[in-house]
Design a protein around this motif. Sequence first.
Motif, PDB file in Angstrom:
ATOM      1  N   LEU A 145      -1.827   8.215  -6.310  1.00  0.00           N
ATOM      2  CA  LEU A 145      -2.767   8.502  -5.233  1.00  0.00           C
ATOM      3  C   LEU A 145      -4.073   7.746  -5.437  1.00  0.00           C
ATOM      4  O   LEU A 145      -4.670   7.254  -4.467  1.00  0.00           O
ATOM      5  CB  LEU A 145      -3.032  10.014  -5.155  1.00  0.00           C
ATOM      6  CG  LEU A 145      -4.006  10.480  -4.063  1.00  0.00           C
ATOM      7  CD1 LEU A 145      -3.509  10.075  -2.682  1.00  0.00           C
ATOM      8  CD2 LEU A 145      -4.201  12.000  -4.143  1.00  0.00           C
ATOM      9  N   ASP A 146      -4.534   7.650  -6.664  1.00  0.00           N
ATOM     10  CA  ASP A 146      -5.780   6.936  -6.944  1.00  0.00           C
ATOM     11  C   ASP A 146      -5.681   5.466  -6.549  1.00  0.00           C
ATOM     12  O   ASP A 146      -6.599   4.907  -5.945  1.00  0.00           O
ATOM     13  CB  ASP A 146      -6.144   7.054  -8.427  1.00  0.00           C
ATOM     14  CG  ASP A 146      -6.599   8.454  -8.800  1.00  0.00           C
ATOM     15  OD1 ASP A 146      -7.031   9.188  -7.891  1.00  0.00           O
ATOM     16  OD2 ASP A 146      -6.522   8.814  -9.991  1.00  0.00           O
ATOM     17  N   SER A 147      -4.567   4.835  -6.885  1.00  0.00           N
ATOM     18  CA  SER A 147      -4.396   3.422  -6.531  1.00  0.00           C
ATOM     19  C   SER A 147      -4.271   3.264  -5.014  1.00  0.00           C
ATOM     20  O   SER A 147      -4.754   2.279  -4.439  1.00  0.00           O
ATOM     21  CB  SER A 147      -3.172   2.838  -7.230  1.00  0.00           C
ATOM     22  OG  SER A 147      -1.983   3.460  -6.787  1.00  0.00           O
ATOM     23  N   ILE A 149       0.848  -1.196   0.000  1.00  0.00           N
ATOM     24  CA  ILE A 149       0.000   0.000   0.000  1.00  0.00           C
ATOM     25  C   ILE A 149       0.884   1.247   0.000  1.00  0.00           C
ATOM     26  O   ILE A 149       0.625   2.209  -0.737  1.00  0.00           O
ATOM     27  CB  ILE A 149      -0.948   0.007   1.211  1.00  0.00           C
ATOM     28  CG1 ILE A 149      -1.906  -1.181   1.141  1.00  0.00           C
ATOM     29  CG2 ILE A 149      -1.733   1.318   1.269  1.00  0.00           C
ATOM     30  CD1 ILE A 149      -2.898  -1.237   2.289  1.00  0.00           C
ATOM     31  N   LYS A 150       1.938   1.238   0.812  1.00  0.00           N
ATOM     32  CA  LYS A 150       2.839   2.395   0.867  1.00  0.00           C
ATOM     33  C   LYS A 150       3.456   2.695  -0.497  1.00  0.00           C
ATOM     34  O   LYS A 150       3.665   3.859  -0.848  1.00  0.00           O
ATOM     35  CB  LYS A 150       3.967   2.137   1.869  1.00  0.00           C
ATOM     36  CG  LYS A 150       3.563   2.129   3.317  1.00  0.00           C
ATOM     37  CD  LYS A 150       4.794   1.899   4.178  1.00  0.00           C
ATOM     38  CE  LYS A 150       4.472   1.866   5.645  1.00  0.00           C
ATOM     39  NZ  LYS A 150       5.672   1.613   6.470  1.00  0.00           N
ATOM     40  N   ILE A 210      -7.751   3.356  -3.468  1.00  0.00           N
ATOM     41  CA  ILE A 210      -8.476   2.098  -3.688  1.00  0.00           C
ATOM     42  C   ILE A 210      -8.020   1.044  -2.680  1.00  0.00           C
ATOM     43  O   ILE A 210      -8.829   0.341  -2.066  1.00  0.00           O
ATOM     44  CB  ILE A 210      -8.264   1.598  -5.127  1.00  0.00           C
ATOM     45  CG1 ILE A 210      -8.947   2.552  -6.117  1.00  0.00           C
ATOM     46  CG2 ILE A 210      -8.813   0.185  -5.302  1.00  0.00           C
ATOM     47  CD1 ILE A 210      -8.642   2.256  -7.567  1.00  0.00           C
ATOM     48  N   LYS A 211      -6.709   0.945  -2.481  1.00  0.00           N
ATOM     49  CA  LYS A 211      -6.172  -0.060  -1.567  1.00  0.00           C
ATOM     50  C   LYS A 211      -6.483   0.249  -0.109  1.00  0.00           C
ATOM     51  O   LYS A 211      -6.790  -0.655   0.680  1.00  0.00           O
ATOM     52  CB  LYS A 211      -4.660  -0.176  -1.755  1.00  0.00           C
ATOM     53  CG  LYS A 211      -4.227  -0.724  -3.097  1.00  0.00           C
ATOM     54  CD  LYS A 211      -2.707  -0.734  -3.227  1.00  0.00           C
ATOM     55  CE  LYS A 211      -2.261  -1.231  -4.576  1.00  0.00           C
ATOM     56  NZ  LYS A 211      -0.774  -1.200  -4.713  1.00  0.00           N
ATOM     57  N   ILE A 212      -6.421   1.531   0.256  1.00  0.00           N
ATOM     58  CA  ILE A 212      -6.586   1.888   1.665  1.00  0.00           C
ATOM     59  C   ILE A 212      -8.007   1.635   2.149  1.00  0.00           C
ATOM     60  O   ILE A 212      -8.241   1.396   3.338  1.00  0.00           O
ATOM     61  CB  ILE A 212      -6.177   3.363   1.896  1.00  0.00           C
ATOM     62  CG1 ILE A 212      -5.875   3.614   3.389  1.00  0.00           C
ATOM     63  CG2 ILE A 212      -7.252   4.322   1.421  1.00  0.00           C
ATOM     64  CD1 ILE A 212      -4.696   2.871   3.918  1.00  0.00           C
ATOM     65  N   LYS A 213      -8.973   1.662   1.247  1.00  0.00           N
ATOM     66  CA  LYS A 213     -10.360   1.394   1.635  1.00  0.00           C
ATOM     67  C   LYS A 213     -10.566  -0.051   2.070  1.00  0.00           C
ATOM     68  O   LYS A 213     -11.542  -0.360   2.763  1.00  0.00           O
ATOM     69  CB  LYS A 213     -11.307   1.731   0.475  1.00  0.00           C
ATOM     70  CG  LYS A 213     -11.461   3.226   0.223  1.00  0.00           C
ATOM     71  CD  LYS A 213     -12.417   3.486  -0.916  1.00  0.00           C
ATOM     72  CE  LYS A 213     -12.581   4.989  -1.159  1.00  0.00           C
ATOM     73  NZ  LYS A 213     -13.494   5.277  -2.295  1.00  0.00           N
ATOM     74  N   GLN A 214      -9.661  -0.919   1.671  1.00  0.00           N
ATOM     75  CA  GLN A 214      -9.755  -2.334   2.057  1.00  0.00           C
ATOM     76  C   GLN A 214      -8.889  -2.654   3.278  1.00  0.00           C
ATOM     77  O   GLN A 214      -8.851  -3.806   3.719  1.00  0.00           O
ATOM     78  CB  GLN A 214      -9.313  -3.222   0.877  1.00  0.00           C
ATOM     79  CG  GLN A 214     -10.025  -2.930  -0.429  1.00  0.00           C
ATOM     80  CD  GLN A 214     -11.531  -3.055  -0.321  1.00  0.00           C
ATOM     81  OE1 GLN A 214     -12.038  -3.989   0.312  1.00  0.00           O
ATOM     82  NE2 GLN A 214     -12.252  -2.132  -0.938  1.00  0.00           N
TER      83      GLN A 214
END
Length: 243
Positions: free
Chosen positions: A221-223, A215-216, A226-230
Amino acid sequence: NNYMNLNRSKCHFVVSGHKFEHLWVNVGDSRVWESNSKKLLGVQIESDLSFDKHVTEICKRASRKLSALTRLAAILPFHRTRALMKSFFESQFSYCPLIWMFINRGTNRKINRLHERSLRILYKDDISTFEELLLKDNSVTVHTRNIQLLATEMYKVKNNISPDYIREIFPISNSAYNTRVPNTFKRPSVKTVAWGTETLRNLGPKIWDLLPSDIKKSPSLDSFKIKIKQWKTDKCPCRLCKK
């Protein structure tokens, strides 16, 4: 510098910190006395910086909207009711969340009770627990969402796409370029709540350290969003998450 006179009626004075007397400031020929709290750009700022009044007012507004949506839920299809819940209820907690996100547990429970009530209305479920309702809705608590937003701000600072005033809050560590050193951001040396353990400056770097490396290292920023929401963590260092 521009020879403008301050308007006394629009001047307010709030002091945060230890003091032993009621204070004032002089504005021209007028005296402005200290206030315990004032609203600035829609945020109620208290002298103790607890933001309890601000969040309590948000909860009141959200409760009124939830009462109106309860009546509509009886006649609208599920997908429209859910859209209204997201737009008119959950959006109440989306304004300046990084300012007030580290509130006390009592105030956070108010938010969770309202969130739970909204999910029960939406799914017509009076049996499931709050955690089960969140899973059914594929959503997270307001506090977890705020943690994800804070992580997003840290990503923006790390990649130099944040405004200057945010980068001042989260200064990059001098050793950040050494990949063997885990601390990307400088950390204040604080040990108590009064001195800043529950502040963005202290908790932001700790939240960043909890993120998985994939994730880091998101390429954009868009990707990252998307990842941080999970992403959810059971190791959040803030006092709301500690057992």
